[in-house]
Design a protein around this motif. Structure first.
Motif, PDB file in Angstrom:
ATOM      1  N   GLN A  40      34.650  35.462  49.638  1.00  8.20           N
ATOM      2  CA  GLN A  40      35.029  36.289  50.791  1.00  8.20           C
ATOM      3  C   GLN A  40      35.943  37.437  50.381  1.00  8.20           C
ATOM      4  O   GLN A  40      36.065  38.425  51.104  1.00  8.20           O
ATOM      5  CB  GLN A  40      35.687  35.413  51.865  1.00  8.20           C
ATOM      6  N   THR A  41      36.606  37.309  49.228  1.00 13.85           N
ATOM      7  CA  THR A  41      37.517  38.386  48.816  1.00 13.85           C
ATOM      8  C   THR A  41      37.177  38.981  47.452  1.00 13.85           C
ATOM      9  O   THR A  41      37.470  40.143  47.196  1.00 13.85           O
ATOM     10  CB  THR A  41      38.977  37.854  48.709  1.00 13.85           C
ATOM     11  N   THR A  42      36.587  38.187  46.568  1.00 14.58           N
ATOM     12  CA  THR A  42      36.435  38.607  45.173  1.00 14.58           C
ATOM     13  C   THR A  42      35.053  38.213  44.686  1.00 14.58           C
ATOM     14  O   THR A  42      34.601  37.104  44.979  1.00 14.58           O
ATOM     15  CB  THR A  42      37.510  37.888  44.305  1.00 14.58           C
ATOM     16  N   PRO A  43      34.365  39.090  43.934  1.00 16.86           N
ATOM     17  CA  PRO A  43      33.047  38.673  43.424  1.00 16.86           C
ATOM     18  C   PRO A  43      33.160  37.471  42.493  1.00 16.86           C
ATOM     19  O   PRO A  43      34.095  37.391  41.688  1.00 16.86           O
ATOM     20  CB  PRO A  43      32.530  39.900  42.660  1.00 16.86           C
ATOM     21  N   VAL A  44      32.200  36.557  42.622  1.00 12.31           N
ATOM     22  CA  VAL A  44      32.137  35.378  41.755  1.00 12.31           C
ATOM     23  C   VAL A  44      30.796  35.422  41.039  1.00 12.31           C
ATOM     24  O   VAL A  44      29.747  35.528  41.669  1.00 12.31           O
ATOM     25  CB  VAL A  44      32.239  34.071  42.576  1.00 12.31           C
ATOM     26  N   ARG A  45      30.819  35.357  39.707  1.00  2.85           N
ATOM     27  CA  ARG A  45      29.577  35.432  38.932  1.00  2.85           C
ATOM     28  C   ARG A  45      29.586  34.361  37.852  1.00  2.85           C
ATOM     29  O   ARG A  45      30.480  34.399  37.024  1.00  2.85           O
ATOM     30  CB  ARG A  45      29.445  36.830  38.303  1.00  2.85           C
ATOM     31  N   PRO A  46      28.617  33.419  37.838  1.00  2.00           N
ATOM     32  CA  PRO A  46      27.566  33.272  38.838  1.00  2.00           C
ATOM     33  C   PRO A  46      28.144  32.832  40.181  1.00  2.00           C
ATOM     34  O   PRO A  46      29.231  32.282  40.243  1.00  2.00           O
ATOM     35  CB  PRO A  46      26.689  32.169  38.236  1.00  2.00           C
ATOM     36  N   GLY A  47      27.366  33.072  41.254  1.00  2.00           N
ATOM     37  CA  GLY A  47      27.844  32.837  42.608  1.00  2.00           C
ATOM     38  C   GLY A  47      27.770  31.384  43.045  1.00  2.00           C
ATOM     39  O   GLY A  47      27.215  30.525  42.362  1.00  2.00           O
ATOM     40  N   SER A  48      28.328  31.124  44.224  1.00  3.09           N
ATOM     41  CA  SER A  48      28.401  29.753  44.742  1.00  3.09           C
ATOM     42  C   SER A  48      27.021  29.122  44.906  1.00  3.09           C
ATOM     43  O   SER A  48      26.854  27.916  44.722  1.00  3.09           O
ATOM     44  CB  SER A  48      29.127  29.746  46.080  1.00  3.09           C
ATOM     45  N   ALA A  49      26.015  29.938  45.247  1.00  2.00           N
ATOM     46  CA  ALA A  49      24.678  29.373  45.482  1.00  2.00           C
ATOM     47  C   ALA A  49      24.097  28.775  44.200  1.00  2.00           C
ATOM     48  O   ALA A  49      23.374  27.778  44.240  1.00  2.00           O
ATOM     49  CB  ALA A  49      23.751  30.450  46.037  1.00  2.00           C
ATOM     50  N   VAL A  50      24.425  29.390  43.058  1.00  2.00           N
ATOM     51  CA  VAL A  50      23.941  28.855  41.779  1.00  2.00           C
ATOM     52  C   VAL A  50      24.550  27.471  41.549  1.00  2.00           C
ATOM     53  O   VAL A  50      23.858  26.504  41.233  1.00  2.00           O
ATOM     54  CB  VAL A  50      24.302  29.803  40.610  1.00  2.00           C
ATOM     55  N   LEU A  51      25.849  27.370  41.761  1.00  2.51           N
ATOM     56  CA  LEU A  51      26.498  26.067  41.552  1.00  2.51           C
ATOM     57  C   LEU A  51      26.027  25.019  42.537  1.00  2.51           C
ATOM     58  O   LEU A  51      25.880  23.848  42.200  1.00  2.51           O
ATOM     59  CB  LEU A  51      28.028  26.203  41.622  1.00  2.51           C
ATOM     60  N   ARG A  52      25.776  25.470  43.756  1.00  2.20           N
ATOM     61  CA  ARG A  52      25.322  24.529  44.768  1.00  2.20           C
ATOM     62  C   ARG A  52      24.024  23.841  44.318  1.00  2.20           C
ATOM     63  O   ARG A  52      23.836  22.646  44.526  1.00  2.20           O
ATOM     64  CB  ARG A  52      25.080  25.304  46.072  1.00  2.20           C
ATOM     65  N   THR A  53      23.146  24.602  43.677  1.00  3.15           N
ATOM     66  CA  THR A  53      21.880  24.044  43.195  1.00  3.15           C
ATOM     67  C   THR A  53      22.059  23.217  41.933  1.00  3.15           C
ATOM     68  O   THR A  53      21.423  22.183  41.762  1.00  3.15           O
ATOM     69  CB  THR A  53      20.894  25.197  42.890  1.00  3.15           C
ATOM     70  N   ILE A  54      22.937  23.672  41.047  1.00  4.92           N
ATOM     71  CA  ILE A  54      23.024  23.097  39.701  1.00  4.92           C
ATOM     72  C   ILE A  54      23.922  21.883  39.596  1.00  4.92           C
ATOM     73  O   ILE A  54      23.649  20.967  38.828  1.00  4.92           O
ATOM     74  CB  ILE A  54      23.579  24.177  38.730  1.00  4.92           C
ATOM     75  N   GLN A  55      25.049  21.878  40.336  1.00  2.00           N
ATOM     76  CA  GLN A  55      26.081  20.883  39.997  1.00  2.00           C
ATOM     77  C   GLN A  55      25.761  19.477  40.480  1.00  2.00           C
ATOM     78  O   GLN A  55      26.442  18.533  40.092  1.00  2.00           O
ATOM     79  CB  GLN A  55      27.475  21.337  40.451  1.00  2.00           C
ATOM     80  N   ASP A  56      24.717  19.340  41.225  1.00  3.89           N
ATOM     81  CA  ASP A  56      24.237  18.036  41.671  1.00  3.89           C
ATOM     82  C   ASP A  56      22.876  17.826  40.985  1.00  3.89           C
ATOM     83  O   ASP A  56      21.950  18.619  41.185  1.00  3.89           O
ATOM     84  CB  ASP A  56      24.102  18.081  43.196  1.00  3.89           C
ATOM     85  N   ARG A  57      22.768  16.772  40.148  1.00  4.19           N
ATOM     86  CA  ARG A  57      21.514  16.563  39.423  1.00  4.19           C
ATOM     87  C   ARG A  57      20.319  16.422  40.369  1.00  4.19           C
ATOM     88  O   ARG A  57      19.205  16.809  40.024  1.00  4.19           O
ATOM     89  CB  ARG A  57      21.595  15.307  38.557  1.00  4.19           C
ATOM     90  N   LEU A  58      20.568  15.854  41.550  1.00  2.25           N
ATOM     91  CA  LEU A  58      19.464  15.673  42.497  1.00  2.25           C
ATOM     92  C   LEU A  58      18.946  17.031  42.988  1.00  2.25           C
ATOM     93  O   LEU A  58      17.740  17.299  42.934  1.00  2.25           O
ATOM     94  CB  LEU A  58      19.927  14.823  43.687  1.00  2.25           C
ATOM     95  N   THR A  59      19.821  17.912  43.421  1.00  7.70           N
ATOM     96  CA  THR A  59      19.351  19.218  43.924  1.00  7.70           C
ATOM     97  C   THR A  59      18.786  20.054  42.775  1.00  7.70           C
ATOM     98  O   THR A  59      17.840  20.815  42.968  1.00  7.70           O
ATOM     99  CB  THR A  59      20.452  19.998  44.669  1.00  7.70           C
ATOM    100  N   GLN A  60      19.335  19.868  41.575  1.00  4.82           N
ATOM    101  CA  GLN A  60      18.800  20.603  40.419  1.00  4.82           C
ATOM    102  C   GLN A  60      17.349  20.181  40.146  1.00  4.82           C
ATOM    103  O   GLN A  60      16.474  21.006  39.895  1.00  4.82           O
ATOM    104  CB  GLN A  60      19.673  20.363  39.188  1.00  4.82           C
ATOM    105  N   LYS A  61      17.097  18.876  40.222  1.00  2.00           N
ATOM    106  CA  LYS A  61      15.744  18.383  39.959  1.00  2.00           C
ATOM    107  C   LYS A  61      14.777  18.804  41.073  1.00  2.00           C
ATOM    108  O   LYS A  61      13.619  19.157  40.807  1.00  2.00           O
ATOM    109  CB  LYS A  61      15.758  16.863  39.791  1.00  2.00           C
ATOM    110  N   GLN A  62      15.263  18.790  42.306  1.00  2.00           N
ATOM    111  CA  GLN A  62      14.412  19.232  43.420  1.00  2.00           C
ATOM    112  C   GLN A  62      14.064  20.719  43.259  1.00  2.00           C
ATOM    113  O   GLN A  62      12.938  21.136  43.523  1.00  2.00           O
ATOM    114  CB  GLN A  62      15.132  18.995  44.754  1.00  2.00           C
ATOM    115  N   PHE A  63      15.040  21.488  42.831  1.00  2.00           N
ATOM    116  CA  PHE A  63      14.842  22.923  42.587  1.00  2.00           C
ATOM    117  C   PHE A  63      13.768  23.139  41.520  1.00  2.00           C
ATOM    118  O   PHE A  63      12.851  23.952  41.682  1.00  2.00           O
ATOM    119  CB  PHE A  63      16.194  23.515  42.175  1.00  2.00           C
TER     120      PHE A  63
END
Ligand SMILES: Nc1ncnc2c1ncn2[C@@H]1O[C@H](COP(=O)(O)OP(=O)(O)OP(=O)(O)O)[C@@H](O)[C@H]1O
Ligand SMILES: [Mg+2]
Length: 379
Positions: A90-113
């Motif tokens: 909301q204030t500062t660019p984050v790279r990679p962004g939150s959406a990347v981590l949301r997919t990656i940091q959980d093995r289940l969502t990573q595998k579904q992806f």
């Protein structure tokens, strides 16, 4: 924000391990300032940074304090809760962004992806809480499987081998009854990884592919370039590029792959950051993965990924310190060897303390040198 962040700007890193440290060294050489968030002011990155915000990686307030001091935020680890990145964004660019981590940091969502992209991976299933159902899954996967906690694993932590005779209750206990996935044991002939970088404008540059050997689930050696057919290389690169684009990733990324006897490739896992198997680029490639990551998160054009030399990287694990600091003169006795130590205060068994890079176009000879040096350093 399309304006690049030029040298003089300040980069923020969530996590102060060795990846952040090597990025900080590259960033400072280029004239950037760097501030790190870590629970310890004397962490590997903190030792070479311009500033440290002391705090836990899951502490929102500490992360926002870091963000207030920097022009862009990046990561040393993918295990920072993505909800914290959402707040920083909301204030500062984050790279990679939150959406990347949301997919990656959980093995289940990573595998579904990966399934959704139609990319090949080991057969897997969510691990049922019900032990009878879990036993049925292990049988379905061929009787040999690996239970992996969904969150926070590294260096094989949070993983247990299962077979039809396993005590599943005990196995569950060994990962502290965490939510988990199960996957088949892959009879791979070798492991490789693709290290690439993706820029803010979508440009992708790929490094020569790395061939990796693990001991006790921890990376032991990397050889680059990996001996490969042109076709194998193209398929590996295509998989990695597909992932980077689908994630809209910005920065360096690693894709770990299993190669089967028939040449097929399966994705093992995705790391949305610089990677241990890319350390060889710091010394053996025209642009190190760390400078490359700085360029990408700063919104600058990417550097040349060409190898200047063949290379072998040997990880230095804490066990080598069992009788005090190892006799480093055995490393220096090899003129082609480069020693990297991460400044970690407490050597522990299984802990990555540093690495040695052997620069040699004859990578078979470099692998032999790595094993000889390891033997000389072993107490
Ligand atoms: N399904 C599998 N079949 C065979 N070997 C496996 C499998 N999964 C993992 N391994 C072995 O264990 C190693 C570590 O596994 P994985 O990459 O899942 O763990 P990790 O803890 O996330 O490791 P890191 O983050 O250090 O790469 C792999 O590189 C491989 O050698
Ligand atoms: Mg791995």
């Amino acid at each position: 924000m399309n304006k690049p962040l030029l040298p003089g700007a300040t980069l923020g890193v969530l996590g102060g391990g060795q990846l952040g440290r090597m990025m900080a060294l590259a960033a400072r050489r280029m004239g950037y300032r760097i501030i790190v968030l870590d629970p310890s002011a004397s962490c590997p990155t903190g030792q070479v940074a311009d500033g440290v915000v002391v705090g836990a990686l899951d502490d929102d307030d500490a992360a926002l304090e870091l963000a207030s001091q920097v022009d862009v935020v990046t990561l040393d680890t993918e295990h920072v809760p993505y909800s914290i990145l959402e707040r920083i964004e909301q204030t500062t660019p984050v790279r990679p962004g939150s959406a990347v981590l949301r997919t990656i940091q959980d093995r289940l969502t990573q595998k579904q992806f990966l399934d959704k992209l139609g990319l090949p991976q080991a057969k897997w299933a969510p691990a049922s809480e019900d032990l009878t159902a879990l036993a049925a899954t292990v049988a379905d996967l061929g009787g040999h499987a690996i239970l992996k906690a969904r969150h926070a694993g590294y260096d094989g932590k949070g993983q247990v081998r299962l077979d039809s005779a396993s005590d599943l209750e005990a196995a569950r206990g060994r990962i502290r009854h965490a939510s988990a996935v199960v996957e088949e044991v892959v009879p791979f002939v070798r492991e490789i990884s693709v290290i690439l970088a993706r820029a803010v404008d979508g440009d992708i540059k790929i490094y020569p592919i790395a061939e990796n050997v693990h001991h006790r689930h921890i990376l032991h050696t990397t050889r680059a370039p990996a001996p490969m057919t042109g076709d194998g290389r193209t398929r590996a690169e295509t998989i990695a590029c597909t992932i980077a684009r689908a994630l809209d990733h910005v920065g360096v990324m690693a894709v770990e792959l299993f190669e089967l006897a028939d040449g097929r490739l399966l994705v093992n896992e995705i790391a949305p950051r610089t990677h241990n198997s890319g350390h060889y680029t710091y010394g053996a490639a025209a642009t190190s993965q760390f400078e490359q990551h700085v360029r990408a998160i700063a919104g600058l054009p990417l550097g040349d990924t060409r190898a200047l030399s063949g290379a072998v990287m040997l990880n230095l694990i804490g066990d080598l310190w069992a009788k005090g600091p190892p006799p480093w003169q055995h490393v220096m006795a090899h003129p082609e060897a480069r020693l990297h130590l991460y400044g970690k205060a407490a050597p522990a068994p299984g802990r990555k303390m540093g690495h040695v890079l052997f620069l040699d176009d004859d990578t078979d000879r470099a692998l032999a040198s790595a094993e000889a040096v390891l033997a000389a350093l072993t107490p």
